[in-house]
Design a protein around this motif. Structure first.
Motif, PDB file in Angstrom:
ATOM      1  N   LYS A 243      13.558 134.459   8.036  1.00  0.00           N
ATOM      2  CA  LYS A 243      13.267 134.127   6.494  1.00  0.00           C
ATOM      3  C   LYS A 243      13.792 135.194   5.812  1.00  0.00           C
ATOM      4  O   LYS A 243      13.765 136.483   5.851  1.00  0.00           O
ATOM      5  N   VAL A 244      14.228 134.693   4.703  1.00  0.00           N
ATOM      6  CA  VAL A 244      14.684 135.487   3.322  1.00  0.00           C
ATOM      7  C   VAL A 244      13.547 135.837   2.703  1.00  0.00           C
ATOM      8  O   VAL A 244      12.999 134.845   2.179  1.00  0.00           O
ATOM      9  N   VAL A 245      12.933 137.073   2.680  1.00  0.00           N
ATOM     10  CA  VAL A 245      11.699 137.002   1.786  1.00  0.00           C
ATOM     11  C   VAL A 245      11.981 137.826   0.670  1.00  0.00           C
ATOM     12  O   VAL A 245      10.995 138.055  -0.123  1.00  0.00           O
ATOM     13  N   LYS A 379      12.212 144.737  11.881  1.00  0.00           N
ATOM     14  CA  LYS A 379      11.516 143.655  11.228  1.00  0.00           C
ATOM     15  C   LYS A 379      12.327 143.265   9.764  1.00  0.00           C
ATOM     16  O   LYS A 379      12.244 142.250   9.684  1.00  0.00           O
ATOM     17  N   TYR A 380      12.489 144.050   9.313  1.00  0.00           N
ATOM     18  CA  TYR A 380      13.004 144.087   7.695  1.00  0.00           C
ATOM     19  C   TYR A 380      14.509 144.559   7.922  1.00  0.00           C
ATOM     20  O   TYR A 380      14.792 145.639   7.891  1.00  0.00           O
ATOM     21  N   VAL A 397      15.852 140.135   4.481  1.00  0.00           N
ATOM     22  CA  VAL A 397      15.553 139.260   5.440  1.00  0.00           C
ATOM     23  C   VAL A 397      14.675 139.553   6.742  1.00  0.00           C
ATOM     24  O   VAL A 397      14.842 140.901   6.973  1.00  0.00           O
ATOM     25  N   GLU A 398      13.670 138.781   7.014  1.00  0.00           N
ATOM     26  CA  GLU A 398      12.607 139.229   8.005  1.00  0.00           C
ATOM     27  C   GLU A 398      12.692 138.476   9.164  1.00  0.00           C
ATOM     28  O   GLU A 398      13.027 137.456   9.323  1.00  0.00           O
ATOM     29  N   ASN A 399      12.475 139.201  10.395  1.00  0.00           N
ATOM     30  CA  ASN A 399      12.103 138.488  11.637  1.00  0.00           C
ATOM     31  C   ASN A 399      10.677 138.298  11.835  1.00  0.00           C
ATOM     32  O   ASN A 399      10.028 139.436  12.166  1.00  0.00           O
TER      33      ASN A 399
END
Length: 402
Positions: A243-245, A379-380, A397-399
């Protein structure tokens, strides 16, 4: 309030190809695509262009040009996801948000040449072929989409700006799902334009080197299918947790083409993305640099990176410019490099920084990723796009599964 955008699927086509395993291998090992040499006013200059002969014609004759052929090649891999989204949400609830700079100059150049030689434009030629929304119209027509269309032409930040627009419109309720990305080609008019600015190198771009001498242009098309909520029936396995956070923008308002020399605009965009995501700079595991290989961009970006991450005692954050591998794909660059970040996150790898190894002593030090360098529990990732006119966009973006 956090407003993430969930990635359900994505696809790409650039000089590295479209097969994600092969693209990932090129990224991690610093393997450059095959660049083509062009005679530009008597100077041979490279560009990362895709052979048009490898791109299938578009069945809809009105839309059959090089830009849309490249789009077609890219979105074919996610066609099923797009059709499922249209079926689930309705054709009027699907939005299209693209970044693009050159949508049809080749048709217009040919038409102008014909006019000069014959005194008339070719039969059937209309200026619609160079409308900014022409590539979005093509996608809408192909999939029967009747929702909103938005095309950004903010130079090198175009598709990153499109992501910001997609997020805003998803949360405003103007659409339920968005096709977002970028498409651009290194057409003759674009090559001539950058050469006239003395921004193109006569060698493959060499970002962050003391010997850097300008950028290399390239072709790419990249598309994502995104929603504001997780969508189990749309999300593909490769995108689970993505997701793009963080979304950050700034405007230099300093010069029509050159970036602000002290990197303040770039710093503000990255800081805004961190604030939007509710993160500290120390949490970022990798930064995909804008890294064009020009004297001005690399100088200001190194200052901004060193400042932002130095404040968080994280000045050794791994960074790289993938433009040495793909060329600068202009309006598609933001989306392409965000896709590279997604691939890095899902595979715990770092895209390599390819250059001649001659570090510029005048630049603040940054940790340039070496070929084969790996990450652990990534993660980021942050992706930077800094454009003409000081239009700066930074995305995180985040995993979520890391």
């Amino acid at each position: 309030m956090k407003r993430p955008v969930y990635i359900n699927d994505f696809s790409l086509r650039c000089i590295l190809g479209s097969d994600e395993a092969l693209v990932l291998d090129s990224l991690t090992n610093g393997k450059r695509g095959t660049f083509t040499m062009y005679d530009v006013a008597g100077v041979m200059r490279p560009a990362a262009t895709i052979d048009p002969a490898t791109l299938a014609p578009v069945p809809e004759q009105k839309f059959d040009n090089r830009v849309n052929r490249l789009s077609q090649a890219a979105f074919s891999a996610i066609e099923n996801t797009i059709r499922k989204a249209v079926e689930k949400f309705g054709a009027d609830r699907v939005g299209i948000f693209l970044g693009s700079c050159d949508n049809g100059s080749e048709a217009s150049m040919a038409a102008l040449k014909c006019f000069k030689e014959t005194g008339a434009f070719p039969e059937g030629y209309i200026l619609d072929y160079q409308r900014a929304d022409f590539p979005a119209q093509f996608i809408a027509q192909r999939f029967g989409i009747t929702g909103m269309l938005s095309v950004h032409s903010t130079a090198c930040a175009s598709s990153a700006s499109a992501f910001v627009s997609a997020r805003n419109n998803l949360y405003a309720g103007n659409c339920d799902v968005a096709i977002v990305g970028g498409i651009d080609i290194a057409s003759l008019s674009v090559i001539l334009g950058f050469a006239s600015l003395e921004a193109m190198s006569d060698k493959p771009t060499n970002p962050f080197s003391a010997n850097r001498s300008g950028l290399t242009l390239g072709d790419a098309a990249v598309f994502f299918v995104v929603t504001k909520e997780p969508s189990a029936d749309l999300c593909t396995a490769k995108c689970e947790g993505l997701k793009v956070v963080g979304f950050g923008e700034s405007a230099d308002a300093d010069h029509i083409t050159a970036p602000r020399a002290d990197g303040e605009g770039a710093y503000q965009a990255m800081k805004a993305a961190l604030n939007d995501a509710g993160l500290d700079a120390s949490q970022i595991g990798y930064v995909n640099l804008h890294g064009t290989g020009t004297e001005l961009n690399d100088a200001m970006e190194s200052r901004a990176i060193n400042r932002l991450f130095g404040e968080a005692n994280h000045a050794d954050v791994p960074v790289s410019s993938t433009k040495a591998l793909t060329g600068h794909t202009l309006g598609a660059a933001g989306a392409l490099e965000l896709a590279f970040c997604c691939m890095a996150l899902k595979n715990d790898v770092l895209p390599a920084h390819l250059f001649d190894g001659v570090v510029d002593p005048k630049l603040p030090p940054v940790h340039l990723v070496k070929p084969g360098e790996t990450a652990k529990d990534l993660k980021y990732c942050m992706s930077n796009s800094f454009a003409f006119g000081g239009c700066n966009v930074s995305l995180i973006v985040e995993n979520g599964l890391a």
